[in-house]
Scaffold this active site. Sequence first.
Site, PDB file in Angstrom:
ATOM      1  N   HIS A  80       4.139   0.581  -8.650  1.00  0.00           N
ATOM      2  CA  HIS A  80       4.811   0.146  -7.409  1.00  0.00           C
ATOM      3  C   HIS A  80       5.305  -1.300  -7.518  1.00  0.00           C
ATOM      4  CE1 HIS A  80       3.553   3.670  -4.963  1.00  0.00           C
ATOM      5  NE2 HIS A  80       2.512   3.662  -5.755  1.00  0.00           N
ATOM      6  N   ASN A 153       2.734   7.526   0.377  1.00  0.00           N
ATOM      7  CA  ASN A 153       3.867   7.848  -0.492  1.00  0.00           C
ATOM      8  C   ASN A 153       4.832   8.759   0.261  1.00  0.00           C
ATOM      9  OD1 ASN A 153       3.061   6.460  -2.791  1.00  0.00           O
ATOM     10  ND2 ASN A 153       2.107   8.220  -3.762  1.00  0.00           N
ATOM     11  N   HIS A 344      -4.404  -2.006   0.774  1.00  0.00           N
ATOM     12  CA  HIS A 344      -5.628  -1.425   0.221  1.00  0.00           C
ATOM     13  C   HIS A 344      -5.990  -0.178   1.023  1.00  0.00           C
ATOM     14  CE1 HIS A 344      -9.483  -0.786  -1.343  1.00  0.00           C
ATOM     15  NE2 HIS A 344     -10.063  -1.948  -1.141  1.00  0.00           N
ATOM     16  N   TYR A 367      -7.729  -1.014  -5.558  1.00  0.00           N
ATOM     17  CA  TYR A 367      -6.760  -1.932  -4.939  1.00  0.00           C
ATOM     18  C   TYR A 367      -7.242  -3.379  -4.947  1.00  0.00           C
ATOM     19  CZ  TYR A 367      -3.943   2.076  -3.693  1.00  0.00           C
ATOM     20  OH  TYR A 367      -3.157   3.184  -3.780  1.00  0.00           O
TER      21      TYR A 367
END
Length: 712
Positions: A80, A153, A344, A367
Amino acid sequence: MDSIQKQNKAAKDGKKDEQLDNFRVDHKDQKLTTNHGVRVSNTDDSLKAGNRGPTLMEDFHFREKMTHFDHERIPERVVHARGSGAHGYFQVYEPMNEFTKAKFLQDPSVKTPVFVRFSTVVGSRGSADTVRDVRGFATKFYTEDGNYDLVANNIPIFFIQDAIKFPDVVHSIKPEPNNEIPQASAAHDTFWDFVVSTPELAHMVMWLLSDRAIPRSFRMMEGFGVNTFRFVNEQGKGRFVKFHWKPLLGVHSLVWDEAQKLGGKDPDFHRRDLWRAIEMGEYPEFELGVQMIEEEDEFEFDFDILDATKFWPEEIVPVKRIGKMTLNRNVDNFFAETEQVAFHAGHVVPGIDFTNDPLLQGRLFSYLDTQLIRLGGPNFHEIPINRSLAQVHNNQRDGYHRMTIDKGPVSYSPNFLQSNAPHPTPDEENGYVHYTEKVDGRKIRERNKSFNDHYSQAKLFWNSMSDAEKQHIVDAFHFEIGGVKNKQIRQLVVNMFSNVNENLAAQIAEGVGVTAPPLSSGSDVTDSSPAVSQENTVKSPQTRWVGILVENGFNYSEIIQVIEELKKAGVNSEIVSKYQGTITCSNGNAIEVDKNYLTTGSIMYDAVYVGGGQQSIETLLTHGDALNFINEAYKHCKAIGATNEGVDLLVASQIQSTKIAGPDTEGELVTHLGVVTIRNENDMTNFSQEFVNSIAEHRHWTREVENEMVPA
Ligand code: HDE
């Protein structure tokens, strides 16, 4: 009102903006200084021993300027990396207290500030926006109870079932490590080697090769929390929940040829689209939806609801729309906000909890771990974009880049010196208490057998696709597997996807030079989920863009009428001509050209319009670029409109099999396959309405049958 109440009120009133204001600096009309506030007299020459002599070490301004520059890049996100961010707010439609005690989901009058970052997964920070990939859709809600991150997503499922496979799937899809080829693409041996070795990827690969992976715009994508979370209400009752974002403009995609060309013509296509829409006040809106399953129904489905390679078909578990997010402000500084934001999956607030979904469990570790290195230490929660609106008090101290000046000697708990402050908050006062799920099992490195079915939902997905969508998946396989050098892997892909559908496998085989497995009696899964097909999405002309082809001598009143009618329907337009500057119409009126053929192309628009004016059309007929504009827009199944002499340009193009208004027709509106034409007409009202309808359709896929004949 104590300070915590004040802070809570600020959160309630949506004051993230105000908080960020403390950090925004406008350098206009200011004096240049060093980082320590010393005014600088000259920043163009280094300090030298004589004006032709060596530079001196004591030039503190030079050293500071250069050192800062040397350290300007921070590591990009391992996945990402390329993203685009925007600010906005979220409002719930009605109190959700029956299901969750989350405060930001109770009061419809509260505007909770949000920051969203959209992203691609595989490419580096500088890669193109329109590559075939999953899109990230991460939202930070600055709630009065602390920050809640919905890290989603645009595809409802994931590649793998257990997070321990994440490094493997990412290594396989990233550029190959020996030569760093290819950038931002799955079309290479290592990814498909991993796919054929890991059957749990079958379902996700079907989505990845569908139109979902080449969105038209970030504003026209769904978002999915993917993992199964838990809602917990005031009474402590839990329910399984999946989160959705539903774009009000519907879910729409590019076509592959267009996506590839955009990668060259405008690698920032999605970023620019989002930025421009917000600047123009066309604020992107998404409804938040939830699917909920009662705890007692956990085992009522023919898939495991904790398996992230499965979605919950909306026809079985309906999506309840519970609120709306509006993105209404662009960032002031890309690095400070979009790059430094840290999301996160583990940032939850009271009322939202986790489940044992093994993919989610692994995310909860990753994360924070990755952000520690990317953002240079444990204090990145103090970076303005990451700060919560709720107050932060704990005994954490020191570390790289600590901003807070913590007062007093106490940094431990329990303590006597400070009466044990900062104090824990009990459950009743909304301290976070984890859901008391009973866990009982042997330590074992294994998956439950309910995770073993890798093909049923892949079949369901295939069954749910329209003919056009199926064809796009086949074409995508041809492209992706066409990029695989190892013929054995190509064969194994075909063998693997024959488990999804044998016709699909046969069509893949035909395109990539391997053998199709023998056809058997057909698929055992006959169900479909209409909600996953983009054919059934919202159709709207709003915020679309039309390229208008004109040259000197165009018919002014005709074109202005069309532009105005389009605007009324929420459709934007740009004037495209061979040269930028001003062009004049037959009666002397002038119009400013927005783009020339080098700075734009049909791929930048949702539709094309050619208006009348004899001289303009005569010129356009001599421009190969203008004819290509029509052919290409046609090939990409976009709406095309032409009026009066403008229709002649369509006649000269390669789209002849479409019915268009003949030279002798008087004001007769002809619409065929999304091409709208009219001749001998001065009033553009009917034409414009029909053209707007054609634009709203997004694409006219029925054209694809004959498209092969159109050169573009
Ligand atoms: Fe992520 N993911 N992920 N992911 N993810 C990251 O965190 C990870 C997964 C998603 O705009 C990383 O700060 C693991 C699912 C988004 O800043 C990293 C697993 C979903 C973003 C990470 C997953 C996502 C990330 C990289 C289990 C959809 C970008 C940089 C297999 C629900 C957020 C970072 C942004 C980013 C790990 C799976 C969404 C490495 C271990 C499923 C939108 O921590």
